[in-house]
Motif scaffolding. Structure first.
Motif, PDB file in Angstrom:
ATOM      1  N   HIS A  58       4.361  -5.833   7.993  1.00 55.85           N
ATOM      2  CA  HIS A  58       5.732  -6.858   8.379  1.00 55.85           C
ATOM      3  C   HIS A  58       6.417  -5.500   8.195  1.00 55.85           C
ATOM      4  CE1 HIS A  58       9.703  -7.960   6.031  1.00 55.85           C
ATOM      5  NE2 HIS A  58       9.057  -8.664   7.075  1.00 55.85           N
ATOM      6  N   THR A  59       6.041  -3.910   7.131  1.00 63.76           N
ATOM      7  CA  THR A  59       7.100  -3.379   7.118  1.00 63.76           C
ATOM      8  C   THR A  59       6.647  -1.866   6.859  1.00 63.76           C
ATOM      9  OG1 THR A  59       9.034  -4.376   6.156  1.00 63.76           O
ATOM     10  CG2 THR A  59       9.462  -1.751   5.527  1.00 63.76           C
ATOM     11  N   SER A  60       7.209  -0.164   7.463  1.00 61.51           N
ATOM     12  CA  SER A  60       6.525   0.531   6.955  1.00 61.51           C
ATOM     13  C   SER A  60       7.635   1.910   6.253  1.00 61.51           C
ATOM     14  CB  SER A  60       5.450   1.594   7.548  1.00 61.51           C
ATOM     15  OG  SER A  60       5.128   2.769   7.664  1.00 61.51           O
ATOM     16  N   ILE A  61       7.668   2.400   4.901  1.00 62.72           N
ATOM     17  CA  ILE A  61       8.829   3.141   4.380  1.00 62.72           C
ATOM     18  C   ILE A  61       9.035   4.095   5.345  1.00 62.72           C
ATOM     19  CG2 ILE A  61      10.168   3.481   2.794  1.00 62.72           C
ATOM     20  CD1 ILE A  61       9.662   0.801   3.111  1.00 62.72           C
ATOM     21  N   VAL A 121      11.185   0.514   7.982  1.00 62.51           N
ATOM     22  CA  VAL A 121      11.068   0.368   9.765  1.00 62.51           C
ATOM     23  C   VAL A 121       9.996  -1.182   9.708  1.00 62.51           C
ATOM     24  CG1 VAL A 121      10.238   0.925  12.093  1.00 62.51           C
ATOM     25  CG2 VAL A 121      11.133   2.562  10.009  1.00 62.51           C
ATOM     26  N   SER A 122      10.666  -2.050  10.526  1.00 57.17           N
ATOM     27  CA  SER A 122       9.551  -3.047  10.869  1.00 57.17           C
ATOM     28  C   SER A 122      10.198  -3.534  12.336  1.00 57.17           C
ATOM     29  CB  SER A 122      11.297  -4.087   9.637  1.00 57.17           C
ATOM     30  OG  SER A 122      12.268  -4.436  10.334  1.00 57.17           O
ATOM     31  N   ALA A 123       9.936  -4.951  12.860  1.00 59.90           N
ATOM     32  CA  ALA A 123      10.114  -5.011  14.263  1.00 59.90           C
ATOM     33  C   ALA A 123      11.453  -4.921  14.491  1.00 59.90           C
ATOM     34  CB  ALA A 123       9.377  -7.051  13.824  1.00 59.90           C
ATOM     35  N   ARG A 124      12.529  -5.005  13.307  1.00 58.33           N
ATOM     36  CA  ARG A 124      13.897  -5.833  13.800  1.00 58.33           C
ATOM     37  C   ARG A 124      14.153  -4.264  14.476  1.00 58.33           C
ATOM     38  NH1 ARG A 124      17.806  -3.158  10.789  1.00 58.33           N
ATOM     39  NH2 ARG A 124      16.892  -3.001   9.078  1.00 58.33           N
ATOM     40  N   ASN A 125      13.292  -2.747  13.914  1.00 53.44           N
ATOM     41  CA  ASN A 125      14.066  -1.352  14.349  1.00 53.44           C
ATOM     42  C   ASN A 125      12.696  -0.579  14.694  1.00 53.44           C
ATOM     43  OD1 ASN A 125      13.091  -1.160  11.865  1.00 53.44           O
ATOM     44  ND2 ASN A 125      14.353   0.163  10.999  1.00 53.44           N
ATOM     45  N   ASP A 178       0.342   5.151  14.005  1.00 58.95           N
ATOM     46  CA  ASP A 178      -0.301   3.961  14.025  1.00 58.95           C
ATOM     47  C   ASP A 178       0.007   2.688  12.927  1.00 58.95           C
ATOM     48  OD1 ASP A 178      -2.862   4.906  15.466  1.00 58.95           O
ATOM     49  OD2 ASP A 178      -3.723   4.886  13.769  1.00 58.95           O
ATOM     50  N   GLY A 179       1.087   2.951  12.021  1.00 60.75           N
ATOM     51  CA  GLY A 179       1.640   1.925  10.950  1.00 60.75           C
ATOM     52  C   GLY A 179       2.377   1.482  11.708  1.00 60.75           C
ATOM     53  N   PHE A 180       3.446   2.483  13.073  1.00 65.80           N
ATOM     54  CA  PHE A 180       3.831   1.786  13.874  1.00 65.80           C
ATOM     55  C   PHE A 180       4.135   0.519  14.753  1.00 65.80           C
ATOM     56  CE2 PHE A 180       6.891   5.505  13.244  1.00 65.80           C
ATOM     57  CZ  PHE A 180       8.203   4.639  12.332  1.00 65.80           C
ATOM     58  N   LYS A 181       2.118   0.959  15.444  1.00 64.16           N
ATOM     59  CA  LYS A 181       1.655  -0.283  16.267  1.00 64.16           C
ATOM     60  C   LYS A 181       1.810  -1.422  15.404  1.00 64.16           C
ATOM     61  CE  LYS A 181      -0.383   3.592  19.193  1.00 64.16           C
ATOM     62  NZ  LYS A 181      -1.785   4.688  19.352  1.00 64.16           N
ATOM     63  N   ALA A 182       0.996  -1.411  14.587  1.00 62.86           N
ATOM     64  CA  ALA A 182       1.055  -2.216  13.428  1.00 62.86           C
ATOM     65  C   ALA A 182       1.857  -3.661  12.868  1.00 62.86           C
ATOM     66  CB  ALA A 182       0.246  -2.245  12.470  1.00 62.86           C
ATOM     67  N   VAL A 183       3.042  -2.463  12.966  1.00 63.86           N
ATOM     68  CA  VAL A 183       4.282  -2.938  12.727  1.00 63.86           C
ATOM     69  C   VAL A 183       4.632  -4.236  13.894  1.00 63.86           C
ATOM     70  CG1 VAL A 183       7.125  -3.068  12.571  1.00 63.86           C
ATOM     71  CG2 VAL A 183       5.130  -1.636  11.209  1.00 63.86           C
ATOM     72  N   LYS A 184       4.456  -3.229  15.611  1.00 66.05           N
ATOM     73  CA  LYS A 184       4.898  -4.048  16.786  1.00 66.05           C
ATOM     74  C   LYS A 184       4.068  -5.610  16.982  1.00 66.05           C
ATOM     75  CE  LYS A 184       6.336   0.180  18.754  1.00 66.05           C
ATOM     76  NZ  LYS A 184       6.291   1.196  19.946  1.00 66.05           N
ATOM     77  N   ALA A 218       0.762  -1.013   0.324  1.00 60.59           N
ATOM     78  CA  ALA A 218       0.356   0.226   0.076  1.00 60.59           C
ATOM     79  C   ALA A 218       0.508   1.080  -0.054  1.00 60.59           C
ATOM     80  CB  ALA A 218      -0.726  -0.650   1.338  1.00 60.59           C
ATOM     81  N   GLU A 219       0.386   2.182  -0.994  1.00 62.11           N
ATOM     82  CA  GLU A 219       1.644   3.870  -0.585  1.00 62.11           C
ATOM     83  C   GLU A 219       1.444   4.807  -0.207  1.00 62.11           C
ATOM     84  OE1 GLU A 219       1.688   3.920  -6.185  1.00 62.11           O
ATOM     85  OE2 GLU A 219       0.566   4.889  -5.082  1.00 62.11           O
ATOM     86  N   ASN A 220       0.651   4.059   1.248  1.00 65.62           N
ATOM     87  CA  ASN A 220       1.001   4.677   2.305  1.00 65.62           C
ATOM     88  C   ASN A 220       0.402   4.023   3.636  1.00 65.62           C
ATOM     89  OD1 ASN A 220      -2.383   5.541   2.555  1.00 65.62           O
ATOM     90  ND2 ASN A 220      -2.246   7.032   2.862  1.00 65.62           N
ATOM     91  N   ASP A 221       0.218   4.224   4.876  1.00 67.25           N
ATOM     92  CA  ASP A 221      -0.115   3.223   6.492  1.00 67.25           C
ATOM     93  C   ASP A 221      -1.325   3.293   6.343  1.00 67.25           C
ATOM     94  OD1 ASP A 221       2.618   2.378   6.986  1.00 67.25           O
ATOM     95  OD2 ASP A 221       2.923   4.037   8.324  1.00 67.25           O
ATOM     96  N   GLU A 222      -2.204   4.636   5.958  1.00 64.04           N
ATOM     97  CA  GLU A 222      -3.855   4.625   6.126  1.00 64.04           C
ATOM     98  C   GLU A 222      -4.361   3.278   5.002  1.00 64.04           C
ATOM     99  OE1 GLU A 222      -5.696   6.607   8.058  1.00 64.04           O
ATOM    100  OE2 GLU A 222      -3.556   6.015   9.291  1.00 64.04           O
ATOM    101  N   MET A 223      -3.732   3.464   4.006  1.00 64.40           N
ATOM    102  CA  MET A 223      -4.615   2.599   3.186  1.00 64.40           C
ATOM    103  C   MET A 223      -4.328   0.714   3.781  1.00 64.40           C
ATOM    104  SD  MET A 223      -4.157   3.714  -0.818  1.00 64.40           S
ATOM    105  CE  MET A 223      -2.723   3.980  -0.738  1.00 64.40           C
ATOM    106  N   ALA A 224      -2.389   1.035   4.156  1.00 62.02           N
ATOM    107  CA  ALA A 224      -2.719  -0.233   4.758  1.00 62.02           C
ATOM    108  C   ALA A 224      -3.346  -0.975   5.601  1.00 62.02           C
ATOM    109  CB  ALA A 224      -0.437  -0.126   4.420  1.00 62.02           C
TER     110      ALA A 224
END
Length: 312
Positions: A265-268, A303-307, A254-260, A223-229
């Protein structure tokens, strides 16, 4: 470039942004002749990304002693054109625009230019009109990184959906261009559905729900942004992060919350507050008679679970 070197490069660029935005705090005072009035026309404030951009712009204006008027176009290009016209008639010293539509913004930006008011574009370009500078994330590079992250997670095999952003915006075109150029390097990955969801969470939910009816076996979503993701994640339910890997773009809270949580999986990650600060900073530079660079790129980082803890 190694991951360690790449991370260092991003941190160095971020540090540079902090240095640039923090210097010359009296610039908006225009030699003590009163505060400089600026206009900021945002595409929408119904999106956490642009709320953060607004906060960054306001913080920089306050630090510089400038007066910043903010308008929300609510994703309506006609409304935004009227807002730019109002700024022009109010004789603000500079206008910052985050276009709803890069083409539609052209005529009103031209009118501002004719009135001698410099315009700074932020996050998205303006077509067929002159701007003093465009402050934006490196969206092409970000799209490429999204493709690489998704391909790695899928083992370079699978079928995916692509949710496009607002048609006519440079952000959508550039992210899509970067993603498509990189995903072609993985012939084992097939794009089975691609549709615009206008950078909106609810539309991301609806579009993904409809696409899943025709393609129930997908294994990935970009998805080209976190909201759509996040909308896609809701449509996927328990499959998100397990059977289906989701990659977003923006790095919103909210994107980072979903990654956690593991559903994304990843948010750019972009830096929306830095974009707002740099836009105001360079608008003030233009008012003072300096010519900023034609394009100012703010770095992005996967940004993924790693960082995620580091960036959230």
């Amino acid at each position: 470039m190694s991951k360690r070197k790449s991370t260092c490069a991003v941190l160095a660029a971020v540090a540079l942004i902090g240095t640039v935005t923090g210097c010359g705090s009296d610039s908006g005072k225009a030699g003590g002749k009163g505060s400089v009035k600026l206009g900021l026309a945002l595409s929408t404030l119904n999106n956490p990304f642009f709320v953060e951009m607004k906060k960054g712009a306001e913080a920089e204006a306050k630090s510089a002693g400038a007066e910043l008027s903010v308008q929300d176009a609510q994703d309506d290009a006609s409304q935004q054109a009227n807002q730019i016209q109002n700024f022009t008639s109010q004789n603000v010293k500079s206008i910052i625009i985050n276009p709803v539509d890069s083409d539609a913004a052209g005529p009103s930006v031209k009118a501002a230019n004719n009135a001698g008011i410099p315009v700074v574009a932020v996050d998205r370009t303006v077509n067929k009109a002159e701007v003093a500078t465009t402050v934006a994330s490196d969206n092409v590079s970000g799209g490429q990184k999204a493709a690489q992250a998704l391909a790695k997670e899928l083992g370079e095999q699978g079928s995916i959906l692509v949710l496009r952003g607002q048609p006519g915006t440079s952000a959508s075109r550039e992210r899509g261009k970067g993603f498509m150029s990189a995903i072609k390097k993985y012939p084992g990955i097939k794009i089975v559905g691609k549709q615009a969801a206008n950078f909106d969470r609810a539309k991301g939910l609806d579009v993904t729900t409809n696409l899943l009816q025709s393609h129930p076996g997908v294994t990935g979503v970009f998805a080209e942004n976190d909201e759509m993701a996040l909308g896609a994640i809701k449509a996927l339910g328990g499959r998100a992060g397990k059977d289906v890997k989701v990659v977003g773009f923006d790095g919103t809270p909210d994107g980072f919350k979903a990654v956690k949580k593991g559903t994304m999986h990843t948010s750019i990650a972009q830096q929306p507050a830095a974009l707002g600060k740099m836009a105001v900073r360079n608008a003030l530079r233009k008012v003072e008679g300096s010519d900023p660079e034609a394009q100012i790129k703010v770095p992005v980082v996967p940004v993924s679970a790693r960082n995620v803890e580091k960036y959230s």
